[in-house]
Design a protein around this motif. Structure first.
Motif, PDB file in Angstrom:
ATOM      1  N   MET A   1       0.831  -1.207   0.000  1.00  0.00           N
ATOM      2  CA  MET A   1       0.000   0.000   0.000  1.00  0.00           C
ATOM      3  C   MET A   1       0.863   1.255   0.000  1.00  0.00           C
ATOM      4  SD  MET A   1      -3.071  -1.099   2.527  1.00  0.00           S
ATOM      5  CE  MET A   1      -4.306  -2.266   2.022  1.00  0.00           C
ATOM      6  N   LYS A   2       1.916   1.256   0.798  1.00  0.00           N
ATOM      7  CA  LYS A   2       2.806   2.426   0.863  1.00  0.00           C
ATOM      8  C   LYS A   2       3.549   2.616  -0.452  1.00  0.00           C
ATOM      9  CE  LYS A   2       2.009   4.238   4.826  1.00  0.00           C
ATOM     10  NZ  LYS A   2       1.453   5.579   4.876  1.00  0.00           N
ATOM     11  N   ALA A   3       3.891   1.535  -1.137  1.00  0.00           N
ATOM     12  CA  ALA A   3       4.566   1.643  -2.435  1.00  0.00           C
ATOM     13  C   ALA A   3       3.636   2.280  -3.468  1.00  0.00           C
ATOM     14  CB  ALA A   3       5.024   0.269  -2.914  1.00  0.00           C
ATOM     15  N   TYR A   4       2.382   1.953  -3.390  1.00  0.00           N
ATOM     16  CA  TYR A   4       1.409   2.506  -4.337  1.00  0.00           C
ATOM     17  C   TYR A   4       1.102   3.966  -4.035  1.00  0.00           C
ATOM     18  CZ  TYR A   4      -2.625   2.890  -7.363  1.00  0.00           C
ATOM     19  OH  TYR A   4      -3.493   3.289  -8.336  1.00  0.00           O
ATOM     20  N   ASN A   5       0.934   4.289  -2.741  1.00  0.00           N
ATOM     21  CA  ASN A   5       0.624   5.661  -2.357  1.00  0.00           C
ATOM     22  C   ASN A   5       1.251   5.946  -0.988  1.00  0.00           C
ATOM     23  OD1 ASN A   5      -0.431   8.145  -1.655  1.00  0.00           O
ATOM     24  ND2 ASN A   5      -2.540   7.634  -2.217  1.00  0.00           N
ATOM     25  N   PRO A   6       2.489   6.474  -0.966  1.00  0.00           N
ATOM     26  CA  PRO A   6       3.204   6.690   0.295  1.00  0.00           C
ATOM     27  C   PRO A   6       2.520   7.678   1.234  1.00  0.00           C
ATOM     28  CG  PRO A   6       4.628   7.092  -1.613  1.00  0.00           C
ATOM     29  CD  PRO A   6       3.263   6.822  -2.125  1.00  0.00           C
ATOM     30  N   GLU A   7       1.697   8.558   0.704  1.00  0.00           N
ATOM     31  CA  GLU A   7       1.047   9.587   1.528  1.00  0.00           C
ATOM     32  C   GLU A   7      -0.211   9.086   2.234  1.00  0.00           C
ATOM     33  OE1 GLU A   7       2.597  12.522   1.946  1.00  0.00           O
ATOM     34  OE2 GLU A   7       4.128  11.612   0.663  1.00  0.00           O
ATOM     35  N   ALA A   8      -0.777   7.985   1.745  1.00  0.00           N
ATOM     36  CA  ALA A   8      -2.035   7.490   2.298  1.00  0.00           C
ATOM     37  C   ALA A   8      -1.785   6.643   3.546  1.00  0.00           C
ATOM     38  CB  ALA A   8      -2.776   6.653   1.252  1.00  0.00           C
ATOM     39  N   SER A   9      -2.555   6.892   4.585  1.00  0.00           N
ATOM     40  CA  SER A   9      -2.458   6.056   5.779  1.00  0.00           C
ATOM     41  C   SER A   9      -3.063   4.692   5.469  1.00  0.00           C
ATOM     42  CB  SER A   9      -3.186   6.701   6.949  1.00  0.00           C
ATOM     43  OG  SER A   9      -4.582   6.637   6.733  1.00  0.00           O
ATOM     44  N   LEU A  10      -2.677   3.698   6.234  1.00  0.00           N
ATOM     45  CA  LEU A  10      -3.239   2.358   6.034  1.00  0.00           C
ATOM     46  C   LEU A  10      -4.747   2.366   6.280  1.00  0.00           C
ATOM     47  CD1 LEU A  10      -0.446   0.184   7.668  1.00  0.00           C
ATOM     48  CD2 LEU A  10      -0.785   0.718   5.244  1.00  0.00           C
ATOM     49  N   ALA A  11      -5.188   3.090   7.286  1.00  0.00           N
ATOM     50  CA  ALA A  11      -6.629   3.167   7.574  1.00  0.00           C
ATOM     51  C   ALA A  11      -7.390   3.817   6.421  1.00  0.00           C
ATOM     52  CB  ALA A  11      -6.865   3.943   8.867  1.00  0.00           C
ATOM     53  N   SER A  12      -6.758   4.772   5.753  1.00  0.00           N
ATOM     54  CA  SER A  12      -7.469   5.472   4.674  1.00  0.00           C
ATOM     55  C   SER A  12      -7.870   4.531   3.541  1.00  0.00           C
ATOM     56  CB  SER A  12      -6.648   6.640   4.138  1.00  0.00           C
ATOM     57  OG  SER A  12      -5.558   6.185   3.350  1.00  0.00           O
ATOM     58  N   TRP A  13      -7.104   3.471   3.330  1.00  0.00           N
ATOM     59  CA  TRP A  13      -7.477   2.494   2.305  1.00  0.00           C
ATOM     60  C   TRP A  13      -8.824   1.860   2.644  1.00  0.00           C
ATOM     61  CZ3 TRP A  13      -4.896   1.642  -2.204  1.00  0.00           C
ATOM     62  CH2 TRP A  13      -3.623   2.188  -2.316  1.00  0.00           C
ATOM     63  N   ALA A  14      -9.030   1.554   3.906  1.00  0.00           N
ATOM     64  CA  ALA A  14     -10.286   0.931   4.328  1.00  0.00           C
ATOM     65  C   ALA A  14     -11.459   1.891   4.114  1.00  0.00           C
ATOM     66  CB  ALA A  14     -10.194   0.511   5.796  1.00  0.00           C
ATOM     67  N   TYR A  15     -11.258   3.143   4.497  1.00  0.00           N
ATOM     68  CA  TYR A  15     -12.338   4.126   4.350  1.00  0.00           C
ATOM     69  C   TYR A  15     -12.617   4.449   2.887  1.00  0.00           C
ATOM     70  CZ  TYR A  15     -12.335   4.589   9.347  1.00  0.00           C
ATOM     71  OH  TYR A  15     -12.447   4.311  10.681  1.00  0.00           O
ATOM     72  N   ARG A  16     -11.572   4.493   2.078  1.00  0.00           N
ATOM     73  CA  ARG A  16     -11.794   4.742   0.657  1.00  0.00           C
ATOM     74  C   ARG A  16     -12.532   3.592  -0.006  1.00  0.00           C
ATOM     75  NH1 ARG A  16      -6.302   7.696  -0.176  1.00  0.00           N
ATOM     76  NH2 ARG A  16      -5.564   5.660   0.406  1.00  0.00           N
ATOM     77  N   PHE A  17     -12.222   2.365   0.425  1.00  0.00           N
ATOM     78  CA  PHE A  17     -12.910   1.202  -0.144  1.00  0.00           C
ATOM     79  C   PHE A  17     -14.416   1.328   0.065  1.00  0.00           C
ATOM     80  CE2 PHE A  17     -14.890  -2.968   0.481  1.00  0.00           C
ATOM     81  CZ  PHE A  17     -14.686  -3.525  -0.770  1.00  0.00           C
ATOM     82  N   VAL A  18     -14.851   1.494   1.307  1.00  0.00           N
ATOM     83  CA  VAL A  18     -16.295   1.547   1.563  1.00  0.00           C
ATOM     84  C   VAL A  18     -16.906   2.842   1.043  1.00  0.00           C
ATOM     85  CG1 VAL A  18     -16.248  -0.062   3.495  1.00  0.00           C
ATOM     86  CG2 VAL A  18     -16.026   2.378   3.940  1.00  0.00           C
ATOM     87  N   GLY A  19     -16.163   3.934   1.108  1.00  0.00           N
ATOM     88  CA  GLY A  19     -16.685   5.215   0.636  1.00  0.00           C
ATOM     89  C   GLY A  19     -16.875   5.276  -0.864  1.00  0.00           C
ATOM     90  N   SER A  20     -16.203   4.387  -1.586  1.00  0.00           N
ATOM     91  CA  SER A  20     -16.324   4.385  -3.045  1.00  0.00           C
ATOM     92  C   SER A  20     -17.491   3.534  -3.545  1.00  0.00           C
ATOM     93  CB  SER A  20     -15.021   3.873  -3.676  1.00  0.00           C
ATOM     94  OG  SER A  20     -14.857   2.486  -3.425  1.00  0.00           O
ATOM     95  N   LEU A  21     -18.128   2.807  -2.662  1.00  0.00           N
ATOM     96  CA  LEU A  21     -19.246   1.948  -3.076  1.00  0.00           C
ATOM     97  C   LEU A  21     -20.490   2.791  -3.350  1.00  0.00           C
ATOM     98  CD1 LEU A  21     -18.827  -0.893  -0.424  1.00  0.00           C
ATOM     99  CD2 LEU A  21     -18.260  -1.033  -2.865  1.00  0.00           C
ATOM    100  N   PRO A  22     -21.111   2.625  -4.518  1.00  0.00           N
ATOM    101  CA  PRO A  22     -22.359   3.337  -4.789  1.00  0.00           C
ATOM    102  C   PRO A  22     -23.411   2.981  -3.738  1.00  0.00           C
ATOM    103  CG  PRO A  22     -21.532   2.275  -6.771  1.00  0.00           C
ATOM    104  CD  PRO A  22     -20.702   1.772  -5.624  1.00  0.00           C
ATOM    105  N   GLY A  23     -24.186   3.966  -3.335  1.00  0.00           N
ATOM    106  CA  GLY A  23     -25.253   3.724  -2.378  1.00  0.00           C
ATOM    107  C   GLY A  23     -24.844   3.842  -0.938  1.00  0.00           C
ATOM    108  N   VAL A  24     -23.546   4.032  -0.667  1.00  0.00           N
ATOM    109  CA  VAL A  24     -23.117   4.233   0.717  1.00  0.00           C
ATOM    110  C   VAL A  24     -23.406   5.673   1.077  1.00  0.00           C
ATOM    111  CG1 VAL A  24     -21.122   4.374   2.258  1.00  0.00           C
ATOM    112  CG2 VAL A  24     -21.415   2.386   0.779  1.00  0.00           C
TER     113      VAL A  24
END
Length: 184
Positions: A153-176
């Protein structure tokens, strides 16, 4: 009473732990009084699973909530689901008056055979019910990952926190509609 133009308020009906139907009215009024409100934005039947659902049906809880909504005591009501996608389908078919569902969704549980988050999400979408996400970071465990996963995850986006990946995953789902923090 507080002005209503500055915040959204939600609370829940803990039917699972109630022993008699009269407690619904007492609990509801106590919540309004403690919040110093005349109207709640979002109201939730908490911990909906088969035992709770059976009690809701026996006690006419859905009818009770429909009356409260008609009286202007809250704007929308939903259920937090702690059961199978098939159970959610059954409840939504019988109670289309439910406005939203709260589901445990995160990228670890998405295909988990015990939790079946994707399937429950798809049922909610099939019934056009907005989703409120609980446990998006799995009680904080997705904020601290094994070294190998964290390195990817850090190699892909060094600025993003590990937790942010989880929030982006659910936040990107239509209907959430909303994502709760879900961490202690």
């Amino acid at each position: 009473r507080y002005p209503r133009d500055t915040y959204l308020m939600s609370t829940k009906m803990p039917i699972k732990w109630m022993t008699k139907p009269e407690q619904m009215e007492l609990q509801f009024q106590e919540q309004l009084d403690r919040l110093h409100l005349d109207c709640i934005d979002f109201y939730l039947i908490h911990m909906m699973e088969r035992e709770t659902y059976s009690r809701c049906e026996k006690w006419c809880a859905f009818e009770f909530l429909m009356r409260k909504r008609a009286e202007g005591k809250f704007k929308e009501f939903g259920i937090s689901v702690h059961d199978t996608p098939e159970f959610l389908e059954e409840v939504l078919k019988k109670h289309p008056e439910i406005d939203f569902v709260m589901l445990q969704i995160n990228y670890v549980d998405w295909e988990n055979k015990a939790i079946r988050a994707r399937e429950s999400y798809e049922i909610a979408m099939k019934h056009n019910k907005p989703v409120v996400v609980m446990e998006p970071c799995k009680a904080g465990t997705l904020a601290v990952l094994p070294d190998k996963a964290a390195a990817l995850m850090k190699a892909y986006n060094p600025e993003a926190s590990l937790a942010s990946w989880a929030y982006r995953f659910v936040g990107s789902l239509p209907g959430v509609r909303m994502v709760l923090a879900g961490m202690p």
